[in-house]
Write an enzyme that holds these catalytic residues in place. Structure first.
Site, PDB file in Angstrom:
ATOM      1  N   ARG A  53     -42.697  19.221  24.076  1.00  0.00           N
ATOM      2  CA  ARG A  53     -43.393  19.230  25.365  1.00  0.00           C
ATOM      3  C   ARG A  53     -44.304  20.449  25.385  1.00  0.00           C
ATOM      4  NH1 ARG A  53     -40.992  22.795  28.690  1.00  0.00           N
ATOM      5  NH2 ARG A  53     -38.764  22.580  28.455  1.00  0.00           N
ATOM      6  N   HIS A  66     -41.387  22.844  31.684  1.00  0.00           N
ATOM      7  CA  HIS A  66     -40.583  21.675  32.045  1.00  0.00           C
ATOM      8  C   HIS A  66     -41.142  20.949  33.272  1.00  0.00           C
ATOM      9  CE1 HIS A  66     -37.119  19.185  32.914  1.00  0.00           C
ATOM     10  NE2 HIS A  66     -37.099  19.675  34.131  1.00  0.00           N
ATOM     11  N   TYR A 102     -38.099  31.364  27.514  1.00  0.00           N
ATOM     12  CA  TYR A 102     -37.162  30.825  26.525  1.00  0.00           C
ATOM     13  C   TYR A 102     -37.790  30.271  25.250  1.00  0.00           C
ATOM     14  CZ  TYR A 102     -38.468  26.551  29.043  1.00  0.00           C
ATOM     15  OH  TYR A 102     -39.169  25.543  29.631  1.00  0.00           O
TER      16      TYR A 102
HETATM   17  C1  LIG Z   1     -27.142  15.480  36.080  1.00  0.00           C
HETATM   18  C2  LIG Z   1     -28.232  16.446  36.061  1.00  0.00           C
HETATM   19  N1  LIG Z   1     -27.995  17.707  35.627  1.00  0.00           N
HETATM   20  C3  LIG Z   1     -28.993  18.608  35.614  1.00  0.00           C
HETATM   21  C4  LIG Z   1     -30.242  18.280  36.040  1.00  0.00           C
HETATM   22  C5  LIG Z   1     -31.347  19.308  36.063  1.00  0.00           C
HETATM   23  N2  LIG Z   1     -32.321  18.983  35.028  1.00  0.00           N
HETATM   24  C6  LIG Z   1     -33.448  18.299  35.314  1.00  0.00           C
HETATM   25  S1  LIG Z   1     -34.344  17.964  33.961  1.00  0.00           S
HETATM   26  C7  LIG Z   1     -33.235  18.749  32.957  1.00  0.00           C
HETATM   27  C8  LIG Z   1     -33.473  18.805  31.495  1.00  0.00           C
HETATM   28  C9  LIG Z   1     -33.469  17.490  30.851  1.00  0.00           C
HETATM   29  O1  LIG Z   1     -33.839  17.614  29.516  1.00  0.00           O
HETATM   30  P1  LIG Z   1     -34.125  16.374  28.622  1.00  0.00           P
HETATM   31  O2  LIG Z   1     -33.174  15.280  28.921  1.00  0.00           O
HETATM   32  O3  LIG Z   1     -34.195  16.840  27.230  1.00  0.00           O
HETATM   33  O4  LIG Z   1     -35.546  15.849  29.100  1.00  0.00           O
HETATM   34  P2  LIG Z   1     -36.944  16.614  29.075  1.00  0.00           P
HETATM   35  O5  LIG Z   1     -37.104  17.192  30.434  1.00  0.00           O
HETATM   36  O6  LIG Z   1     -36.866  17.637  28.009  1.00  0.00           O
HETATM   37  O7  LIG Z   1     -37.969  15.576  28.811  1.00  0.00           O
HETATM   38  C10 LIG Z   1     -32.174  19.269  33.703  1.00  0.00           C
HETATM   39  C11 LIG Z   1     -31.076  20.042  33.153  1.00  0.00           C
HETATM   40  C12 LIG Z   1     -30.437  16.971  36.509  1.00  0.00           C
HETATM   41  N3  LIG Z   1     -31.619  16.562  36.984  1.00  0.00           N
HETATM   42  N4  LIG Z   1     -29.435  16.086  36.499  1.00  0.00           N
END
Ligand SMILES: Cc1ncc(C[n+]2csc(CCOP(=O)(O)OP(=O)(O)O)c2C)c(N)n1
Ligand SMILES: [Mg+2]
Lengths: 333, 337
Positions: free
Chosen positions: B253, B257, B266
């Protein structure tokens, strides 16, 4: 009333900073305290509460976890059973849904089910509430879910000083404590004792004195209620504002004493009204102080709907300052 | 003199025309450019919150290209702007979500941005809570089997979404019952700040598949044709009754985020730079030029997309906000018209 051990110096802090200060204080004081959660280490947490802690305490005590709410809470239970004092962070209170068995069937009941042989001295820190455009799955107020469960304590601070003192008390408590912060309080400021500061659980705080009605409230609605009380004062109505600070244990005496003085009760909370914790307080007063009341107890709370995304809708579903003023006038008038 | 037999171009051997690849490129570029404008709107204070797909374009477009529109179900996650566009959403639809307008096709201004839900297009998304979408996808696939419908289900998540129990329970169930579902995991190396090595002890997300008895394959998320190829094979398996597949698409990405994040806390600039060298959009453009598509055509395309996006923003801003009188509609009962 805040119990201060000794008059200590204060400094103006953000609520988020004050929480971090409590964590630092307790991590320094007790080596059994460990914290874990998602993005809490290098990143400092979604709301920067744990910023800087990794550096000072290292990765064994400040641990980043994979996305595993259920596992995080379950691990905290296990670690707590060995005598550690885990403080875990769930980024949003809505995520309790993912960890509910560990919270309700494990953390809350293990001490009881083990006949007192072991305890679960853990804190689950999380944050709730609306107003930040986080929509239905990131904005709820779910305190009633946990207040209902025997074995859990439930804390919801409204000011930076209370945030610090109550978090310290929660960490020192030998029971599982659900500690619910509010996302829109993190950037509010207030004077906070810089030295050791502990606010005992189960002691409400009269945040404003008054004689015409009692407003019982918690979390962000305390700020709204104080603003409402100031407006009411302009119109000659003296509202007393009680911040319960901890829902479990509840400081019944402070509430009853106030209602016996003002003869009117308004409970204000952001959570949905139906089966909300306001019903608990209204019925406490009805049961214990009915004869002192000049009007039926009244609840002002969230509408029975998920929290919408569009900003104007979001505001309209939880009590705002003018709603409180209006409800108070209706009760007194 | 005899001509040497012409070797087939990559897209041809995948059954795609050059025009197909041009259109894939178009959606990739549109995805990137929508993201740029969303971030700007956020900085200008006009958008409360945005999350964009920069770096994921090949992963999203290449995989979604395998979905039969209106036949297969798709359960995307919040990063999948490219998937939503492939399935028929427009630039304007994206900005209606950003501005939470009454006409936002996903939710009528009720749900946060990037929750792509269009039941007519057989797309729905409940992925704000990470990984909760996977059991839904499996349920949709189970329904196909029970009701003897011929749809398959393509569902998406980040690599972070392979940590929670929902993912593992969904994988297990899908494999046990040989359900027609494809799990596309966009592995961009981070779950917000948490790097892959703190999320899993296996080297690849694809390795997880073996534990459930389903194939796990890896696609190069910087190469739209590779993503298409791997996802297509998985979809063919599902359509042929051979059960689920896990497709890991490795990508990066490029942006923080979300608009709330500061990625300097990070990750390093060097790491970002290394991945920018492999930009999926540049790669796709290079392929098209090599296949003798005129550079001017790609440039014109960029300008058309830009103009379309500006028009979309203006139109979206002018659409009505949700009427407060309709606030509690849909809490129970009343269906959307
Ligand atoms: C159950 C849950 N825990 C924590 C979060 C907070 N959160 C939102 S996005 C994210 C990271 C997700 O990473 P990934 O699945 O790798 O997707 P990316 O954003 O990297 O595309 C987190 C921890 C959430 N939305 N839902
Ligand atoms: Mg990721």
């Amino acid at each position: 009333m805040q119990l201060k051990e000794a008059p200590s110096a204060t400094r103006e802090m953000f609520y988020a900073e004050a929480l971090g200060d409590a964590l630092r204080q307790e991590l320094r004081r007790d080596e059994r305290v460990v914290i874990f959660g998602e993005d809490i280490a290098a990143h400092g947490g979604a709301f920067q509460v744990t910023a800087g802690l990794l550096k000072e305490f290292g990765k064994d005590r400040v641990k980043n976890t994979p996305i595993s709410e259920n596992g995080i809470v379950g691990m905290a239970v296990g670690a707590a059973l060995t005598g550690l004092r885990p403080v875990v962070e769930l980024m949003y209170v809505d995520f309790m849904g993912l960890a509910m068995d560990q919270i309700v069937n494990q953390a809350a009941q293990n001490r009881f089910m083990f006949g007192g042989q072991a305890r679960v001295p853990m804190v689950l820190r999380t944050q709730g509430g609306s107003g930040r455009g986080n929509a239905a799955q990131h904005s709820k107020s779910l305190e009633a879910w946990v207040a209902h469960v025997a074995g859990l304590k439930v804390v919801m601070p409204s000011t930076p000083a209370d945030a610090k003192g109550l978090l310290a008390a929660a960490i020192r408590d030998d029971n599982p404590v659900i500690f619910i912060e509010h996302k829109l309080l993190y950037r509010t400021k207030g004077e906070v004792p810089t030295g050791e500061h502990v606010v005992p659980l189960g002691v409400a705080d009269v945040k404003r004195e008054g004689s015409d009605l009692t407003i019982v409230t918690w979390s962000r609605e305390v700020l709204f209620s104080l603003d409402a009380a100031a407006k009411l004062a302009d119109e000659g109505i003296a509202a007393e504002v009680i911040d319960v600070r901890t829902l479990v244990p509840l400081d019944r005496e402070t509430i009853l004493r106030s209602v016996r003085k003002t003869h009117r009760l308004l409970v204000v909370h952001e959570a949905v009204k139906r089966a909300g914790y306001g019903a608990e307080i209204a019925s406490l007063v009805a049961e214990e102080a009915f004869d002192d009341l000049d009007a039926p107890p009244k609840r002002l709370a969230g509408l029975e709907t998920p929290i919408p995304y569009a900003q104007h809708l979001e505001k309209s579903v939880v009590p705002q300052v003018d709603d409180i003023v209006h409800a108070a006038k209706g009760l007194v008038g | 003199m005899k001509m040497a037999a012409r070797t087939k171009a990559r897209h041809e051997s995948l059954g795609l025309s050059l025009e197909d690849v041009v259109q894939m490129y178009r959606v990739m570029l549109q995805t990137r450019m929508i993201g740029e404008r969303m971030m700007q709107l956020n900085r200008m204070g006009k958008a409360m919150f945005v999350g964009v797909a920069d770096g994921h374009e090949a992963a999203e477009v290449g995989s979604a290209w395998c979905i039969r529109k209106g036949v297969d179900w798709c359960v995307p996650y919040y990063r999948d702007v490219g998937v939503a566009l492939v399935l028929g959403q427009t630039a304007k639809d994206q900005f209606l979500g950003v501005f939470a307008k009454a006409t936002d096709p996903n939710s009528g201004g009720r749900q946060i941005v990037n929750q792509f839900s269009d039941v007519k297009a057989k797309m729905l998304s409940g992925s704000v809570h990470i990984a909760t979408q996977f059991p839904h996808a499996v349920g949709l696939a189970l329904a196909a089997k029970i009701r003897k419908q011929d749809h398959i289900v393509v569902t998406y998540g980040g690599e972070g979404a392979t940590s929670p129990g929902d993912f593992h329970e969904a994988m297990n169930f899908a494999a046990v019952h040989e359900l027609p579902v494809v799990f596309v995991i966009e592995n961009n190396q981070y779950a917000i700040s948490t790097p892959v090595k703190l999320q899993m002890a296996v080297a690849n997300v694809a390795d997880r598949a073996a534990a459930y008895g389903m194939p796990g394959v890896i696609a190069d998320g910087t190469d739209v044709l590779d993503v298409y190829e791997k996802t297509k094979q998985a979809c063919d398996r599902a359509r042929g009754g051979d059960g689920p597949t896990l497709v890991e698409v490795k990508c990066y990405r490029y942006r923080p985020h979300s608009s709330d994040d500061d990625d300097s806390r990070y990750r390093s600039k060097d790491e970002l730079q290394a991945w920018l060298q492999k930009d999926p959009i540049d790669k796709a453009a290079a392929y098209l030029l090599q296949q003798a598509v005129a550079a001017s055509r790609l440039e014109d395309m960029r300008q058309e997309i830009a103009a379309d996006i500006e028009a979309a923003i203006t139109a979206a801003e002018n659409d009505p906000d949700p009427d407060p009188a309709t606030l509690t509609r849909y809490v129970y009962g009343e269906d959307a018209e």
